[in-house]
Design an enzyme around this catalytic site. Structure first.
Site, mmCIF file in Angstrom:
data_model
loop_
_atom_site.group_PDB
_atom_site.id
_atom_site.type_symbol
_atom_site.label_atom_id
_atom_site.label_comp_id
_atom_site.label_asym_id
_atom_site.label_seq_id
_atom_site.Cartn_x
_atom_site.Cartn_y
_atom_site.Cartn_z
ATOM 1 N N ASP A 194 -4.862 6.933 1.712
ATOM 2 C CA ASP A 194 -5.270 5.601 1.351
ATOM 3 C C ASP A 194 -7.016 5.209 1.617
ATOM 4 O OD1 ASP A 194 -5.786 2.481 1.448
ATOM 5 O OD2 ASP A 194 -3.711 2.313 1.244
ATOM 6 N N HIS A 209 0.788 -1.318 0.022
ATOM 7 C CA HIS A 209 0.045 -0.107 0.145
ATOM 8 C C HIS A 209 0.722 1.270 -0.032
ATOM 9 C CE1 HIS A 209 -4.372 -1.260 0.432
ATOM 10 N NE2 HIS A 209 -3.836 -2.273 0.558
#
Ligand code: UDP
Length: 452
Positions: A118, A19
């Protein structure tokens, strides 16, 4: 460095798996396109350290990295549960990000004008609304996966009886563009919303429609029905991928000599094996995979962490020294673009899937969790650019058969199919291409002090 009239983007990373890196790449791209905007990237100390080992930020005057608390108490003894660090981190949010952001605003005199985070960090929408600034949610996986998350409640209503999905073979034919997905392909966090992580994802699925934009590492044409459905549900859905193409990021280094090793092999002959940043198959499956490679004498390049080597049978590396190379970390993007690679044995992570498409390499898929089963289904049944495994796990005979398929005549057909997807990818990043235009739109959004 104090100016109150400067746009200041605060980027929050989810510090696990692959990520953080794509978010930093996105920040780099934006920082190069919007030189007068300041970017603060917030991530845990450990993850920042890891990310920085691969990225050079020296030429970016307008990016600063900051560490946030990872939620692990001092002297904490880990139980061995792999999700423990994630759960501890989730417990520390959103306070850890908020606290550090407030400090940075105090230090720099620059108020945040936008949160780019995110998508997992759904609480950013509340923080952004409280601050009167927009939330831009970055989804690091594919369009089908976020769409499925957004339909979590519909899926439960439709498929659950007594709180449980009874028929795991049932397809999601009631959702646009997702009829090939079976209930068994769904992430456990969708099937059972009973952990902190699952609740985080559920909250995310409810929050993304409030984002000023959702940004995807994807490109127009990869799944038009899902794409259109997302566009109808989100304020803005920006496809700015595939990431490796328009990005200014320099090629990875190759200290282990993977590329020169590949130079000595025939075209489309090598199996490249990698299970991403976190995973490895259970030892018996690794043995089965290695036995199949040895039996078929398929040249292989295996990205394998040192601590896993002991899982293979004694003598395997010595016996296969002339056909194999094992490295701790491969420059995957360049490896997959090398003409010698004929098949990618993968866990079907989104980045790996996209990189395989860009390299034109068909896949043998061994998904484990999250969106990986969804990606596998698309690879095998929608795009027809790879195969899944019989029974879902590596067996010696299964892998031997799949190697025959992918390295043989069927593989040629798969390469043609990949060619069509690649065309979409390259068209999207050509001049005036859809991903270029979506990126411009994103860049305009972050450059504004307030998005109206
Ligand atoms: N990767 C790499 N070298 C390796 C193993 C992985 O460069 O030896 C990179 C790969 O190129 C990809 C990322 O790690 O960009 C893995 O991301 P993916 O979404 O496929 O899987 P995850 O790690 O999130 O499970």
């Amino acid at each position: 460095m104090s100016t109150t009239k400067k746009a200041h983007v605060a980027a929050f990373a989810f510090p696990f798996g692959s990520h953080p890196t794509p978010l930093l790449h996105l920040v780099q791209r934006l920082a190069a396109a919007a030189l007068d905007v300041h970017f603060s990237y917030f991530n845990t100390t450990k993850s920042n350290h890891k990310v920085l080992s691969n990225v050079n930020l020296q030429c970016y005057d307008n990016i600063r990295l900051y560490n946030v608390d990872d939620g692990v108490p001092q002297g904490h003894i880990f139980s061995g549960n792999p999700t423990e660090t994630i759960e501890l981190f989730i417990k520390a949010t959103p306070h850890n990000f908020r606290k550090r952001l407030d400090e940075v605003v105090e230090e720099t005199g620059m108020k945040a004008t936008c949160l780019l985070t995110d998508a997992f960090l759904w609480f950013s929408v509340e923080m952004a609304e409280e601050m009167g600034i927009p939330w831009l949610a970055f989804w690091t996986a594919g369009p089908a996966a976020i769409s499925i998350h957004m339909y979590t409640d519909v899926i439960h209503d439709k498929l659950c009886q007594n709180g449980k999905i009874q028929n795991l073979d049932q397809t999601l034919d009631f959702l646009p563009g997702l009829s090939t997905i079976h209930a068994i392909d769904l992430p456990t966090e969708i099937l059972h919303i009973d952990t902190q992580f699952a609740r985080l994802l559920h909250s995310m699925s409810l929050s993304v429609p409030r984002a000023a934009a959702v940004i995807l590492n994807s490109f127009h044409g990869i799944n038009s029905v899902v794409e259109n459905d997302l566009k109808s549900k989100l304020q803005k859905c920006l496809n700015i991928g595939p990431f490796p193409l328009p990005s200014p990021v320099a090629p990875s280094e190759d200290p282990s000599g993977c590329l020169s090793w590949l130079d000595h092999h025939e075209a489309a002959s090598v199996a490249y094996i990698s299970f991403g940043t976190m995973l490895a198959p259970p030892p018996p499956e690794m043995v089965a995979l290695s036995e199949a490679l040895e039996k078929k004498q398929v040249p292989y390049l295996w990205s394998m962490r040192d601590n896993l080597k002991g899982h293979l049978l004694e003598g395997f590396f010595e016996r296969t020294r002339s056909i194999g190379k094992v490295v701790q970390w491969a420059p995957q993007l360049q490896v997959l673009a090398h003409c010698s690679v004929g098949v990618f044995v993968t866990h079907s992570g989104w980045n790996s899937t996209i990189e395989s498409v860009l390299g034109g390499v068909p896949m043998i898929c061994r998904p484990f969790f999250g969106d990986q089963m969804i990606n596998r289904r698309f690879v095998e049944e929608v795009w027809r650019i790879g195969v899944g495994l019989e029974g879902g796990v590596f067996t010696k005979s299964g892998v031997m058969n799949d190697l025959d398929v992918v390295l043989g005549k069927d593989g040629k057909k798969m390469r043609e199919n990949i060619g069509r997807l690649r065309e979409f990818a390259f068209r999207a990043v050509a001049e005036n291409g859809s991903s270029i235009e979506d990126f411009k739109s994103l860049s305009n959004m972050v450059s504004k002090l307030h998005v109206g």
